[in-house]
Design an enzyme around this catalytic site. Structure first.
Site, PDB file in Angstrom:
ATOM      1  N   CYS A   1      -3.625  -1.570  -4.424  1.00 22.56           N
ATOM      2  CA  CYS A   1      -3.838  -0.864  -5.698  1.00 22.56           C
ATOM      3  C   CYS A   1      -3.153   0.508  -5.677  1.00 22.56           C
ATOM      4  O   CYS A   1      -2.546   0.925  -6.664  1.00 22.56           O
ATOM      5  CB  CYS A   1      -5.329  -0.698  -5.973  1.00 22.56           C
TER       6      CYS A   1
ATOM      7  N   CYS B   1      -8.534   0.095  -2.233  1.00 23.00           N
ATOM      8  CA  CYS B   1      -7.552  -0.984  -2.027  1.00 23.00           C
ATOM      9  C   CYS B   1      -6.155  -0.408  -1.811  1.00 23.00           C
ATOM     10  O   CYS B   1      -5.630   0.329  -2.654  1.00 23.00           O
ATOM     11  CB  CYS B   1      -7.567  -1.923  -3.233  1.00 23.00           C
TER      12      CYS B   1
END
Length: 422
Positions: free
Chosen positions: A22, A19
């Site tokens: 993230c 991600c």
């Protein structure tokens, strides 16, 4: 972790290794952990790969990445604020502390009022209202602070019609909750947890959607110091300040820097500076039908919206939904080509090429079919001509028939002529 987590308060980042958001949060998260440890906070900071431990992530209702949760006993609180170090730490300290914080003295009250732009206070003893207040606080503490105080702790300018009471202090004044005018306590606190005037961004606009208020904003360029940009911003600020008693129940005021986000929301290209009123509950919006020159013009515009004489645009009807699908598809294609032209050509050029080849094949097949049909028609017409003239046997029979109709002398003469030809 699963067995021992209830022994401590945990602030956990549920992430996925692939991600991008993230990865962007990771350095901020490391700073959060270091500062929480240095300040001696009882909150433990950790992160968990939700793809490796999907059962635990599912247990806590993780549906997207990154998801930040504060785990306190049997409760799990979602963090929905900006992903900055200070905002995350402030959230952790607020939720990890007492649900209702007592204010024992005027000095403490003044100190808290300076630290917090918006604070809710319950005044009075035990009552059904206090039970409801505690219930709402357990739900909305993720957004704001909740306090309790006795009447003698309040500032001298505060006047309460009756006790017990729930109040909100903000914008240099206060408002008292009235069940008959304000409805459910939870809805009222959710509406009043923002200041009267805000710098609105995409995240704030999303949060304001839960309040049910109309949002009146000046769409300007913060870097542009021209008279028109400054004037529209000042008009909104004056209305928010001078007419808050009239409009605070129905309206939220603020300004937005730039028109990119508002254009995507309205599916229109607004020229800035301008003023727009949004109804985030049904995606309607209002634009002034004349130029806003003064505070009085803005007040008149708001009153026209309240009494229904102002024309609403947009909405969430079927036509608007179709328009939204087309607009989003167009925006996606344009953004792909802008960010990576080669990728855009590959993604959209390849399918178009395949479709073109298929269409060419279909058209070519149709042309060949027409040629075969034409040749078949010619053959069929040739057969018809042969049929019309008759077969060789039929023609011979006709000749024989004609010979029988001739006389014997004529037959002999014909035979002689044929022999001469031979």
């Amino acid at each position: 972790f699963k067995e021992n987590r209830k022994d401590d308060i945990w602030l956990v980042d549920f992430y996925a290794p692939w991600c991008g958001h993230c990865k962007k949060l990771e350095p901020v998260w490391n700073e959060v952990g270091i500062e929480m440890r240095n300040m001696g906070s009882p909150v433990k900071v950790g992160k968990m790969d939700a793809t490796s431990f999907s059962s635990i992530a599912s247990e806590f209702g993780v549906r997207g990445y990154p998801t930040i949760k504060l785990l306190k006993g049997d409760l799990a609180y979602n963090y929905r604020g900006p992903r900055t170090k200070d905002d995350i730490i402030e959230f952790a300290n607020r939720v990890a502390g007492p649900l209702i914080r007592p204010l024992p003295s005027q000095h403490m009250f003044e100190h808290v009022q300076k630290r917090h732009r918006v604070l809710f206070v319950y005044v009075g003893g035990e009552s059904p209202l206090k039970e409801k207040y505690i219930e709402v606080a357990s739900e909305l503490i993720v957004y704001t602070y909740f306090f309790s105080a006795s009447e003698d702790v309040l500032p001298e300018y505060v006047t309460l019609p009756e006790l017990p009471a729930v109040m909100v202090f903000k914008d240099g004044t206060y408002f008292v909750y009235d069940e008959y005018e304000d409805g459910d306590l939870s809805s009222w606190i959710n509406r009043e947890r923002f200041q009267g005037y805000l710098h609105v961004d995409g995240f704030t606009l999303y949060e304001l959607g839960d309040t049910g208020k109309l949002l009146a904003i000046a769409v300007i360029d913060d870097k542009n110091s021209s008279v028109e940009h400054t004037r529209l911003k000042s008009i909104i600020q004056e209305v928010a300040r001078d007419y808050r008693d009239h409009f605070h129940r129905d309206f939220q005021f603020g300004h937005m820097d730039g028109n990119d986000y508002i254009n995507s929301l309205l599916m229109d290209d607004l020229t800035i500076p301008t003023i727009v009123v949004l109804n985030t509950s049904n995606q309607q919006y209002f634009l002034p039908d004349r130029h806003i020159e003064s505070t009085e013009d803005m007040v008149q515009f708001i009153n026209n919206i309240l009494d229904g004489t102002a024309e609403a645009q947009g909405g969430d009807g079927l036509l608007q939904r179709i328009k939204r699908i087309i607009y989003d598809a167009k925006s996606t294609i344009v953004s792909v080509f802008k960010s990576s032209p080669l990728l855009g050509c590959f993604l959209f050029g390849l399918p178009l090429g395949v479709i073109s080849i298929m269409c060419y094949g279909i058209c070519t097949a149709d042309t060949e079919g027409e040629v075969f049909e034409h040749e078949g028609a010619k053959k069929e017409s040739g057969d018809r001509e042969l049929t019309d003239e008759g077969s060789e046997e039929e023609q011979e029979e006709e000749k024989n028939g004609k010979y029988t109709e001739l006389s014997d002398g004529e037959l002999k003469q014909k035979d002689i002529m044929e022999k001469k030809k031979d």
